[in-house]
Enzyme design. Structure first.
Site, PDB file in Angstrom:
ATOM      1  N   CYS A  44       5.140   0.087 -12.680  1.00  0.00           N
ATOM      2  CA  CYS A  44       5.506  -1.266 -12.256  1.00  0.00           C
ATOM      3  C   CYS A  44       6.125  -1.131 -10.863  1.00  0.00           C
ATOM      4  CB  CYS A  44       6.507  -1.823 -13.271  1.00  0.00           C
ATOM      5  SG  CYS A  44       6.970  -3.526 -12.955  1.00  0.00           S
ATOM      6  N   CYS A  97       8.530  10.791   0.901  1.00  0.00           N
ATOM      7  CA  CYS A  97       9.633  10.282   1.737  1.00  0.00           C
ATOM      8  C   CYS A  97      10.779   9.705   0.929  1.00  0.00           C
ATOM      9  CB  CYS A  97       9.111   9.244   2.726  1.00  0.00           C
ATOM     10  SG  CYS A  97       8.855   7.611   1.985  1.00  0.00           S
ATOM     11  N   CYS A 101       5.795   5.838   4.607  1.00  0.00           N
ATOM     12  CA  CYS A 101       5.255   7.075   5.186  1.00  0.00           C
ATOM     13  C   CYS A 101       3.739   7.190   5.097  1.00  0.00           C
ATOM     14  CB  CYS A 101       5.905   8.297   4.536  1.00  0.00           C
ATOM     15  SG  CYS A 101       5.302   8.635   2.871  1.00  0.00           S
ATOM     16  N   CYS A 131       8.361   7.550  -3.889  1.00  0.00           N
ATOM     17  CA  CYS A 131       7.382   8.317  -3.128  1.00  0.00           C
ATOM     18  C   CYS A 131       7.876   9.757  -3.072  1.00  0.00           C
ATOM     19  CB  CYS A 131       7.247   7.728  -1.725  1.00  0.00           C
ATOM     20  SG  CYS A 131       6.243   8.750  -0.630  1.00  0.00           S
ATOM     21  N   CYS A 168       2.137   4.364   0.635  1.00  0.00           N
ATOM     22  CA  CYS A 168       3.575   4.123   0.765  1.00  0.00           C
ATOM     23  C   CYS A 168       3.832   3.283   2.017  1.00  0.00           C
ATOM     24  CB  CYS A 168       4.297   5.459   0.866  1.00  0.00           C
ATOM     25  SG  CYS A 168       6.066   5.292   1.174  1.00  0.00           S
TER      26      CYS A 168
HETATM   27 FE    FE Z   1       6.621   7.515   1.355  1.00  0.00          FE
END
Ligand code: FE
Length: 149
Positions: free
Chosen positions: A137, A117, A68, A114, A65
């Protein structure tokens, strides 16, 4: 292996618990992220197709990510969808990504975020390659590739 049935279950009934949570104010994210990453991940933006640096790379590594650092996808499950966005067939683990029904723009889609976060990543569709049949995607700007040897 996750299937579209699992995705629909999470999108309608609620998502699995992440291993940890990262919560920051929009002001803090704005300070920490580049304007482009902030727009995609925190304001639900979409990058132009074929614009992302990670779109056509197939180097081995872990996709984390951009906000985070949580591992989200693996290069081994990346595939060339021809769409212009990095595409994956599965998340790196079942509770890494969260799924939300998205009815914006007059379409019914499943948004991916995510699960740690809440960063907007992209969408998942049921038209991916067998055996799982999923196509994640994902905006290149929502990911950082940590290369492995
Ligand atoms: Fe994240």
């Amino acid at each position: 292996m996750m299937t579209w049935k699992d995705i629909m279950h999470y999108a309608t009934k609620g998502n699995p618990e992440p291993d940890r949570r990262v919560a920051k104010s929009l002001e803090t994210w704005k300070e920490e992220l580049s304007p482009e990453v902030y727009r995609i991940t925190r304001q639900h933006g979409t990058e132009a197709p074929h614009s992302g640096a990670l779109c056509s790379t197939h180097e081995p590594g872990v996709y984390r990510c951009a906000c985070c650092d949580t591992p989200l996808f693996d290069s081994r499950i990346k595939f060339d969808s021809g769409t212009g966005w990095p595409s994956f067939t599965q998340p790196i683990q079942e509770n890494a990504v969260k799924y939300l029904r998205d009815t914006s723009f007059g379409m019914v889609r499943v948004e991916t975020r995510c699960n740690t976060c809440d960063a907007h990543l992209g969408h998942v569709f049921p038209d991916g390659p067998e055996p799982g049949g999923l196509r994640f995607c994902i905006n290149s700007l929502a990911l950082k590739l940590e290369k492995t040897d």
